[in-house]
Write a protein that holds these residues in place. Structure first.
Motif, PDB file in Angstrom:
ATOM      1  N   ARG A 125      64.747-106.825 -33.665  1.00 35.29           N
ATOM      2  CA  ARG A 125      65.355-107.496 -34.812  1.00 35.29           C
ATOM      3  C   ARG A 125      66.681-106.861 -35.209  1.00 35.29           C
ATOM      4  O   ARG A 125      66.856-105.657 -35.081  1.00 35.29           O
ATOM      5  N   LYS A 126      67.563-107.696 -35.749  1.00 35.93           N
ATOM      6  CA  LYS A 126      68.780-107.197 -36.400  1.00 35.93           C
ATOM      7  C   LYS A 126      68.521-107.160 -37.897  1.00 35.93           C
ATOM      8  O   LYS A 126      67.817-108.041 -38.390  1.00 35.93           O
ATOM      9  N   PRO A 127      69.121-106.266 -38.666  1.00 36.66           N
ATOM     10  CA  PRO A 127      69.939-105.152 -38.193  1.00 36.66           C
ATOM     11  C   PRO A 127      69.122-104.229 -37.286  1.00 36.66           C
ATOM     12  O   PRO A 127      67.944-104.033 -37.519  1.00 36.66           O
ATOM     13  N   VAL A 128      69.820-103.673 -36.293  1.00 32.93           N
ATOM     14  CA  VAL A 128      69.144-102.925 -35.239  1.00 32.93           C
ATOM     15  C   VAL A 128      68.755-101.525 -35.709  1.00 32.93           C
ATOM     16  O   VAL A 128      69.587-100.785 -36.229  1.00 32.93           O
ATOM     17  N   VAL A 129      67.492-101.196 -35.563  1.00 35.02           N
ATOM     18  CA  VAL A 129      67.054 -99.815 -35.767  1.00 35.02           C
ATOM     19  C   VAL A 129      67.127 -99.148 -34.397  1.00 35.02           C
ATOM     20  O   VAL A 129      66.487 -99.608 -33.451  1.00 35.02           O
ATOM     21  N   ASP A 130      67.948 -98.076 -34.279  1.00 36.12           N
ATOM     22  CA  ASP A 130      68.233 -97.558 -32.938  1.00 36.12           C
ATOM     23  C   ASP A 130      66.974 -97.086 -32.207  1.00 36.12           C
ATOM     24  O   ASP A 130      66.856 -97.282 -30.997  1.00 36.12           O
ATOM     25  N   THR A 131      66.019 -96.514 -32.946  1.00 36.87           N
ATOM     26  CA  THR A 131      64.796 -96.047 -32.270  1.00 36.87           C
ATOM     27  C   THR A 131      64.012 -97.226 -31.689  1.00 36.87           C
ATOM     28  O   THR A 131      63.381 -97.101 -30.642  1.00 36.87           O
ATOM     29  N   GLU A 132      64.070 -98.368 -32.369  1.00 38.33           N
ATOM     30  CA  GLU A 132      63.362 -99.559 -31.866  1.00 38.33           C
ATOM     31  C   GLU A 132      63.986-100.054 -30.572  1.00 38.33           C
ATOM     32  O   GLU A 132      63.288-100.409 -29.620  1.00 38.33           O
ATOM     33  N   LEU A 133      65.341-100.087 -30.572  1.00 46.24           N
ATOM     34  CA  LEU A 133      66.029-100.561 -29.379  1.00 46.24           C
ATOM     35  C   LEU A 133      65.757 -99.611 -28.211  1.00 46.24           C
ATOM     36  O   LEU A 133      65.472-100.043 -27.095  1.00 46.24           O
ATOM     37  N   ARG A 134      65.835 -98.323 -28.529  1.00 39.32           N
ATOM     38  CA  ARG A 134      65.604 -97.331 -27.481  1.00 39.32           C
ATOM     39  C   ARG A 134      64.196 -97.496 -26.898  1.00 39.32           C
ATOM     40  O   ARG A 134      64.010 -97.528 -25.673  1.00 39.32           O
ATOM     41  N   ALA A 135      63.191 -97.640 -27.780  1.00 42.28           N
ATOM     42  CA  ALA A 135      61.805 -97.781 -27.332  1.00 42.28           C
ATOM     43  C   ALA A 135      61.653 -99.035 -26.474  1.00 42.28           C
ATOM     44  O   ALA A 135      60.963 -99.025 -25.452  1.00 42.28           O
ATOM     45  N   ALA A 136      62.336-100.127 -26.885  1.00 39.65           N
ATOM     46  CA  ALA A 136      62.235-101.381 -26.130  1.00 39.65           C
ATOM     47  C   ALA A 136      62.805-101.195 -24.718  1.00 39.65           C
ATOM     48  O   ALA A 136      62.211-101.636 -23.737  1.00 39.65           O
ATOM     49  N   ILE A 137      63.947-100.504 -24.631  1.00 39.57           N
ATOM     50  CA  ILE A 137      64.558-100.269 -23.315  1.00 39.57           C
ATOM     51  C   ILE A 137      63.631 -99.410 -22.449  1.00 39.57           C
ATOM     52  O   ILE A 137      63.404 -99.700 -21.275  1.00 39.57           O
ATOM     53  N   GLU A 138      63.058 -98.365 -23.066  1.00 44.28           N
ATOM     54  CA  GLU A 138      62.154 -97.487 -22.308  1.00 44.28           C
ATOM     55  C   GLU A 138      60.922 -98.262 -21.834  1.00 44.28           C
ATOM     56  O   GLU A 138      60.439 -98.063 -20.728  1.00 44.28           O
ATOM     57  N   ARG A 139      60.418 -99.141 -22.704  1.00 49.51           N
ATOM     58  CA  ARG A 139      59.230 -99.924 -22.330  1.00 49.51           C
ATOM     59  C   ARG A 139      59.508-100.815 -21.129  1.00 49.51           C
ATOM     60  O   ARG A 139      58.693-100.921 -20.221  1.00 49.51           O
ATOM     61  N   VAL A 140      60.682-101.456 -21.147  1.00 48.55           N
ATOM     62  CA  VAL A 140      61.029-102.307 -20.007  1.00 48.55           C
ATOM     63  C   VAL A 140      61.088-101.446 -18.750  1.00 48.55           C
ATOM     64  O   VAL A 140      60.584-101.809 -17.696  1.00 48.55           O
ATOM     65  N   GLY A 141      61.677-100.250 -18.905  1.00 48.18           N
ATOM     66  CA  GLY A 141      61.769 -99.324 -17.777  1.00 48.18           C
ATOM     67  C   GLY A 141      60.392 -98.927 -17.273  1.00 48.18           C
ATOM     68  O   GLY A 141      60.123 -98.954 -16.068  1.00 48.18           O
ATOM     69  N   ALA A 142      59.493 -98.598 -18.201  1.00 47.62           N
ATOM     70  CA  ALA A 142      58.144 -98.172 -17.823  1.00 47.62           C
ATOM     71  C   ALA A 142      57.432 -99.299 -17.081  1.00 47.62           C
ATOM     72  O   ALA A 142      56.776 -99.080 -16.068  1.00 47.62           O
ATOM     73  N   GLY A 143      57.601-100.546 -17.590  1.00 47.64           N
ATOM     74  CA  GLY A 143      56.976-101.703 -16.958  1.00 47.64           C
ATOM     75  C   GLY A 143      57.474-101.869 -15.532  1.00 47.64           C
ATOM     76  O   GLY A 143      56.723-102.153 -14.614  1.00 47.64           O
TER      77      GLY A 143
END
Lengths: 350, 129
Positions: free
Chosen positions: B107-125
């Motif tokens: 969601r916007k406004p972007v919480v940086d920890t959320e974005l980071r976690a989302a990127i890591e999750r995609v990576g883990a998947g």
């Protein structure tokens, strides 16, 4: 056929919603529908439960005779009336077989259908007597429909507003993050941020004042560059046509102008007493293009920046997005200049 | 597969599809902060798809509303067809009614920890795949 529609002639339509009629006995339905048609009303005659269910979707009112109220029709009406949204109270006109039945029927239905506007009539009755009741019911229903539309509109407006607020908050967030990240040690971070925020606020008020047709570039530029465009002492000369800008373009250009002015104030033509800026914007030689240029004169000799500042980065990205071309930045001795020309599609209100 | 390889290396090439330049630049900064590599910015369906292809992106951040209208979901779909996962970054996530193929939604406004976690999750998947 289980349902049919009887319409008045086009020029006699009342503009009222449709009467749904269920009157299985002899010629009742035809006689009533004809009387309603002559009064400019549209009637949808339902012959069975399924047709009635369909017809009730956007009924103006329901007129049923006692004979029509079979167990399955009663059950359908129970469900339909109970399932109405808050704004809705379907007017239901019931025509009893004899005046003696009227009271008992009324008692029974009034308890059963608390979410309906109930009106009772008893035979013998001339169609014209029913007509005024039906017309009243339809006017009431029309008011309910207006309320429904207002509610829908309000929900839509609230959603739109919510999105806009989120967009603005995200822009402000981005502004704050980038101000912090790309400033040097001697900058007053808070002042830099507030100045950027002021430009964003300025363009929002300018957009607010212009409802339709797009805001003119000059209005945006004058608002953002206010201290430099005062009559008599103009340091920034604006040359622009009156073409209306798209709202997104206006916002992006306002922030670009702010960055250009900040840069000129710090290093360029606005840093000393004698420098000036020529700001040109408008449709290009071919009407399908738009051009933007910022030319500084009379300030200290320009030189390319040594570090990657926020302002420059923003200018390049925003202008590339807007004009579909990379802006040309030059640093000749007579002063900094920026020019860009590209397709006008995203720039002007069409 | 190209994308899976990148996730294994740890640094991911991320393409940004966002029509507000200021927000796009912020996302670029955040991606760098997370130790990944921003590989381009685009603001419409066509430029987004072309840009991702040209840059060889491993992952795309996609706003629902782009310059050419509400084309974000269509872009997510087109990228998924090419094997590029995406994360929706939008202030209008409540408008997503249909099923979509985005790997995550932020969601916007972007919480940086959320974005980071989302990127890591995609990576883990991806690494798990």
């Amino acid at each position: 056929m289980s349902a049919h529609r009887i319409r008045p002639a086009g020029d006699e339509e009342s503009g009222l919603p449709t009467v749904v009629l269920m009157a299985p006995y002899r010629q009742d339905a035809q006689v009533l529908a004809r009387a309603f048609r002559d009064a400019g009303l549209e009637t949808l005659v339902a012959d069975d439960r399924a047709a009635l269910d369909d017809a009730l979707q956007d009924a103006g009112c329901l007129l049923v005779t006692q004979e029509a109220l079979t167990a399955e029709v009663l059950a359908l009406l129970d469900d339909t009336l109970a399932a109405q949204p808050n704004w809705s109270e379907l007017p239901v006109l019931v025509l009893a077989a004899h005046s003696t039945d009227g009271l008992a029927l009324r008692e029974r239905l009034a308890q059963r259908w608390t979410r309906a506007k109930l009106l009772f009539y008893a035979r013998p009755l001339a169609p014209v007597e029913l007509l005024s009741g039906v017309q009243l019911a339809l006017v009431t229903r029309l008011r309910q429909f207006r309320l429904r539309d207002q509610i829908a509109q309000e929900i839509e407006l609230r959603r739109e507003l919510n999105h806009r607020v989120k967009n603005i908050l995200t822009s402000v967030q981005a502004m704050a993050q980038m101000t912090r990240r790309s400033s040097s040690a001697d900058d007053d971070l808070f002042e830099l941020f507030l100045a950027r925020l002021r430009s964003l606020a300025a363009v929002h008020s300018t957009l607010q004042e212009t409802n339709n047709g797009g805001v003119a570039f000059t209005a945006v530029a004058r608002e953002v560059l206010r201290p430099y465009v005062e009559e008599g002492a103009a340091r920034v000369v604006i040359e622009s046509d009156a073409s209306g800008l798209r709202a997104e373009a206006a916002k992006a250009l306002a922030l670009c102008l702010h960055e250009l002015a900040t840069n000129a104030l710090k290093y360029g033509a606005l840093s000393g007493p004698s420098g000036r800026v020529l700001l040109r914007f408008g449709r290009g030689p071919d009407a399908g293009t738009a051009t933007f240029s910022w030319v500084e004169q009379g300030g200290p000799p320009a030189s390319a920046p040594t570090r990657r500042g926020y302002g420059l980065r923003y200018l390049k990205t925003a202008l590339r997005g807007l004009f579909r071309r990379d802006p040309v930045l030059e640093y000749p001795p007579e002063g900094f200049r920026l020019e860009v020309e590209g397709p006008a599609d995203d720039v002007f209100e069409s | 597969m190209r994308a899976a390889g990148a996730f294994q290396r740890g640094s991911v090439r991320i393409f940004i599809c966002e029509d507000n330049a200021m927000i796009a630049l912020m996302l670029e900064d955040l991606i760098e902060d997370f130790g990944h590599e921003p590989c381009g910015i685009a603001d419409s369906f066509d430029t987004g798809l072309d840009g991702c292809r040209a840059a060889g992106a491993d992952l795309a951040l996609v706003d629902l509303d782009l310059l050419d209208g509400p084309t974000g979901l269509k872009l997510v779909e087109a990228l998924a067809e090419e094997g590029v996962p995406s994360i929706i970054v939008s202030g209008q996530v409540d408008l997503i009614r249909q099923a979509h193929r985005a790997a995550s939604v932020v969601r916007k406004p972007v919480v940086d920890t959320e974005l980071r976690a989302a990127i890591e999750r995609v990576g883990a998947g991806r690494r798990g795949a």
